[in-house]
Design an enzyme around this catalytic site. Structure first.
Site, PDB file in Angstrom:
ATOM      1  N   ASP A  32       4.751  -6.052  32.831  1.00  0.00           N
ATOM      2  CA  ASP A  32       6.200  -6.169  32.621  1.00  0.00           C
ATOM      3  C   ASP A  32       6.547  -6.336  31.138  1.00  0.00           C
ATOM      4  O   ASP A  32       7.632  -6.798  30.797  1.00  0.00           O
ATOM      5  CB  ASP A  32       6.785  -7.308  33.467  1.00  0.00           C
ATOM      6  CG  ASP A  32       6.064  -8.611  33.213  1.00  0.00           C
ATOM      7  OD1 ASP A  32       5.086  -8.611  32.449  1.00  0.00           O
ATOM      8  OD2 ASP A  32       6.493  -9.633  33.785  1.00  0.00           O
ATOM      9  N   HIS A  75      -2.059  11.032   7.851  1.00  0.00           N
ATOM     10  CA  HIS A  75      -1.449  10.144   8.837  1.00  0.00           C
ATOM     11  C   HIS A  75      -2.316   8.910   9.080  1.00  0.00           C
ATOM     12  O   HIS A  75      -2.456   8.435  10.211  1.00  0.00           O
ATOM     13  CB  HIS A  75      -1.188  10.893  10.149  1.00  0.00           C
ATOM     14  CG  HIS A  75      -0.133  11.947  10.017  1.00  0.00           C
ATOM     15  ND1 HIS A  75       0.056  12.952  10.924  1.00  0.00           N
ATOM     16  CD2 HIS A  75       0.807  12.149   9.053  1.00  0.00           C
ATOM     17  CE1 HIS A  75       1.047  13.733  10.523  1.00  0.00           C
ATOM     18  NE2 HIS A  75       1.515  13.267   9.395  1.00  0.00           N
ATOM     19  N   ASP A  97      12.538   6.455   4.054  1.00  0.00           N
ATOM     20  CA  ASP A  97      11.172   6.990   4.090  1.00  0.00           C
ATOM     21  C   ASP A  97      10.674   7.087   2.653  1.00  0.00           C
ATOM     22  O   ASP A  97      11.082   7.984   1.924  1.00  0.00           O
ATOM     23  CB  ASP A  97      11.225   8.380   4.772  1.00  0.00           C
ATOM     24  CG  ASP A  97       9.849   9.000   4.963  1.00  0.00           C
ATOM     25  OD1 ASP A  97       8.840   8.336   4.672  1.00  0.00           O
ATOM     26  OD2 ASP A  97       9.800  10.166   5.405  1.00  0.00           O
ATOM     27  N   HIS A 137      11.755  16.857   4.373  1.00  0.00           N
ATOM     28  CA  HIS A 137      12.385  17.098   5.678  1.00  0.00           C
ATOM     29  C   HIS A 137      13.749  16.443   5.666  1.00  0.00           C
ATOM     30  O   HIS A 137      14.048  15.596   4.816  1.00  0.00           O
ATOM     31  CB  HIS A 137      11.497  16.519   6.788  1.00  0.00           C
ATOM     32  CG  HIS A 137      11.033  15.108   6.512  1.00  0.00           C
ATOM     33  ND1 HIS A 137      11.801  14.004   6.776  1.00  0.00           N
ATOM     34  CD2 HIS A 137       9.882  14.622   5.949  1.00  0.00           C
ATOM     35  CE1 HIS A 137      11.144  12.909   6.422  1.00  0.00           C
ATOM     36  NE2 HIS A 137       9.977  13.248   5.901  1.00  0.00           N
ATOM     37  N   TYR A 177      -4.105  15.566  -2.955  1.00  0.00           N
ATOM     38  CA  TYR A 177      -5.143  14.846  -2.198  1.00  0.00           C
ATOM     39  C   TYR A 177      -6.487  15.524  -2.466  1.00  0.00           C
ATOM     40  O   TYR A 177      -6.692  16.678  -2.082  1.00  0.00           O
ATOM     41  CB  TYR A 177      -4.832  14.877  -0.698  1.00  0.00           C
ATOM     42  CG  TYR A 177      -3.378  14.529  -0.414  1.00  0.00           C
ATOM     43  CD1 TYR A 177      -2.980  13.199  -0.261  1.00  0.00           C
ATOM     44  CD2 TYR A 177      -2.398  15.523  -0.354  1.00  0.00           C
ATOM     45  CE1 TYR A 177      -1.646  12.876  -0.049  1.00  0.00           C
ATOM     46  CE2 TYR A 177      -1.064  15.219  -0.141  1.00  0.00           C
ATOM     47  CZ  TYR A 177      -0.695  13.895   0.021  1.00  0.00           C
ATOM     48  OH  TYR A 177       0.631  13.585   0.219  1.00  0.00           O
ATOM     49  N   ARG A 187       0.866  10.433  -3.343  1.00  0.00           N
ATOM     50  CA  ARG A 187       2.135  11.019  -2.900  1.00  0.00           C
ATOM     51  C   ARG A 187       3.259  10.167  -3.468  1.00  0.00           C
ATOM     52  O   ARG A 187       3.121   8.943  -3.583  1.00  0.00           O
ATOM     53  CB  ARG A 187       2.212  11.070  -1.364  1.00  0.00           C
ATOM     54  CG  ARG A 187       3.548  11.617  -0.848  1.00  0.00           C
ATOM     55  CD  ARG A 187       3.507  12.033   0.647  1.00  0.00           C
ATOM     56  NE  ARG A 187       3.276  10.950   1.563  1.00  0.00           N
ATOM     57  CZ  ARG A 187       2.131  10.686   2.171  1.00  0.00           C
ATOM     58  NH1 ARG A 187       1.082  11.457   1.979  1.00  0.00           N
ATOM     59  NH2 ARG A 187       2.013   9.665   3.007  1.00  0.00           N
ATOM     60  N   GLU A 227       7.360   9.747  -2.751  1.00  0.00           N
ATOM     61  CA  GLU A 227       8.402  10.189  -1.820  1.00  0.00           C
ATOM     62  C   GLU A 227       9.683   9.396  -2.028  1.00  0.00           C
ATOM     63  O   GLU A 227       9.675   8.157  -2.003  1.00  0.00           O
ATOM     64  CB  GLU A 227       7.920   9.989  -0.368  1.00  0.00           C
ATOM     65  CG  GLU A 227       8.989  10.309   0.666  1.00  0.00           C
ATOM     66  CD  GLU A 227       8.479  10.277   2.100  1.00  0.00           C
ATOM     67  OE1 GLU A 227       7.510   9.551   2.380  1.00  0.00           O
ATOM     68  OE2 GLU A 227       9.060  10.996   2.938  1.00  0.00           O
TER      69      GLU A 227
HETATM   70  N1  GLY Z   1       6.576   9.016   6.793  1.00  0.00           N
HETATM   71  C1  GLY Z   1       6.574  10.289   7.356  1.00  0.00           C
HETATM   72  C2  GLY Z   1       6.829  11.325   6.359  1.00  0.00           C
HETATM   73  O1  GLY Z   1       6.734  11.067   5.175  1.00  0.00           O
HETATM   74  O2  GLY Z   1       7.186  12.421   6.665  1.00  0.00           O
HETATM   75 MN    MN Z   2       8.753  11.874   4.778  1.00  0.00          MN
HETATM   76 MN    MN Z   3       6.939   9.114   4.404  1.00  0.00          MN
END
Ligand code: GLY
Ligand code: MN
Ligand code: MN
Length: 438
Positions: A37, A240, A268, A351, A385, A403, A405
């Site tokens: 549950d 990932h 993000d 994205h 990478y 990376r 972002e």
């Molecule tokens: N955190 C997922 C991406 O960067 O697309």
């Molecule tokens: Mn992203």
């Molecule tokens: Mn990301």
């Protein structure tokens, strides 16, 4: 917070688009059992949230444009003092009308009796087919019930339309108040990344840094918008990576990809920085390429540019940089044509961002990349990478994953970077880390 009148505006807009012969049916997200549950944390369905702001499970929105006895109908859980004592307050049908702007509301238990009658006379059903098989089956049952009315001379649906096709285009353009919420989600995540930079030192474990991020999110009332990636050294090459349980080593980089969610809107962010506070020469050389690629890409996040332009810009800078360092051979053009750069840069540069981290909305229209327009929000996230076992690559580069972002709004003027309060300039990162260690 998004005001109720904005949700009402969205419903009206959707109804205007689908027209008077249609019915839109949008269910709330189901609760998902973790075991016995215990449930996974509840997260409302993004489309349902976009149209209602209603946070409870076991609810269905029906939009029936032009219906005389009410166009906006919510089926939801009834008030129940005993259940509410266990699980918390419910709006009930009265609350759905009084507080959520519905024309009418009914107990969810009565939906089988009521909804087929509302489908009668409508020719088109807008719905997310194939997202929830259980709900698909129920919908087919209601439509079949409505078809029985054909004998009485009532029209029944003969057209089934993917709701996402219209709704997701609306979601792509963010309003002022959506951008306000997204700025907050971005700021909370940026503060969390800065906290990680200030805290990290060799000998800590990745999960300790994850704890710092989660602390910063929850302290501000946010939740993670996806599982954070906290990746020391070569783990940064695993796109990932989610184990977040390795020790952090002096001389390695730390790659953190973590975003916050506020009122269902996501941020993000990725930052990559040296665990000991100082980039090595090799790390800095690669970092400078990724940063230059990101800057070139952000310059393309403008109205009228095709969605792919900023990716192409990043690829050009990364490819040229890798050639200069001797990691790729030959001309920029040839490396791009043959896709040789993909050995070290294997994902796209970004994205859509919004209620979902990988937000909805078509990237192409009739096969062509769509043009960016004011109000759209994208991530810009180039990387390099170099796998730890990369063949034919000098040892000094191997095991480096970088990376950067950020979240960027397309505006009529300069791109608005929502996430700039945490530095991505390497000198500024080193200064922030040195200050925290002083
Ligand atoms: N955190 C997922 C991406 O960067 O697309
Ligand atoms: Mn992203
Ligand atoms: Mn990301």
């Amino acid at each position: 917070m998004i005001e109720q009148k904005e949700y009402a505006r969205r419903r009206k807009q959707l109804m205007r688009i689908v027209g008077d012969e249609a019915i839109c049916i949008v269910p709330a997200a189901p609760e998902r059992v973790r075991n016995n549950d215990s449930h996974y944390p509840y997260r409302q369905d993004s489309d349902f949230h976009y149209l209602t702001g209603f946070g409870e499970p076991e609810a269905v929105l029906a939009l029936i444009p032009g219906r005389e006895h009410g166009e906006q109908i919510l089926f939801c859980r009834e008030r129940d003092p005993e259940r509410e004592a266990w699980d918390g307050a419910r709006a009930g049908a009265e609350g759905a009308v009084a507080d959520y702007g519905m024309d009418d509301a009914f107990p969810i238990g009565d939906i089988d009796d009521i909804l087929p009658g509302m489908i009668e006379g409508r020719t088109r059903v807008y719905y997310h087919f194939g997202r929830d098989v259980e709900f698909d089956t129920k919908l087919i049952g209601w439509v079949n019930r409505a078809r029985e009315a054909v004998r009485r001379g009532v029209r029944a649906p003969h057209e089934f339309v993917a709701l996402g096709h219209v709704l997701h285009d609306l979601r792509l353009y963010k309003t002022r108040s959506e951008l306000r919420v997204m700025r907050r989600a971005a700021k909370i995540a940026a503060d969390a990344h800065a906290r990680a930079m200030r805290t990290v030192c060799a000998g800590m474990n990745e999960h300790e840094i994850e704890a710092e991020l989660l602390h910063a999110f929850r302290k501000q009332g946010a939740v993670p918008s996806y599982e954070p990636i906290v990746a020391g050294g070569a783990n940064g090459c695993v796109l990932h990576y989610r184990a977040n349980n390795a020790p952090l080593k002096d001389g390695d980089l730390l790659l953190i990809d973590a975003g916050a969610e506020v009122d269902c809107y996501a941020s993000d962010i990725t930052r990559t920085f040296p665990i000991n506070g100082k980039f090595s020469a090799a790390q800095r050389a690669l970092y400078d390429i990724v940063l230059a690629a990101q800057r070139a890409a952000i310059a393309e996040v403008r109205p009228g540019r095709p969605f792919i332009a900023y990716h192409d810009a990043a690829v050009r800078v990364i490819t040229a940089g890798l050639i200069k360092l001797g990691l790729l051979k030959g001309s920029v053009q040839k490396n791009i044509e043959e896709g040789a750069y993909r050995r070290f840069y294997m994902h796209k540069t970004g994205h859509w961002l919004g209620l979902d981290v990988h937000d909805v909305g078509d990237y192409r229209i009739d096969g062509e990349y769509r043009e960016l327009e004011p109000g759209m929000v994208v991530t810009v996230e180039p990387g390099i990478y170099i796998a730890p076992d990369a063949k034919g690559v000098d040892a000094k580069w191997r095991g480096i994953g970088i990376r950067i972002e950020d979240d960027v709004v397309v505006t009529r003027g300069e791109p608005e970077i929502l996430t700039s309060s945490v530095p991505n300039d390497p000198d500024e990162i080193e200064a922030l880390m040195a200050e925290a260690r002083a």
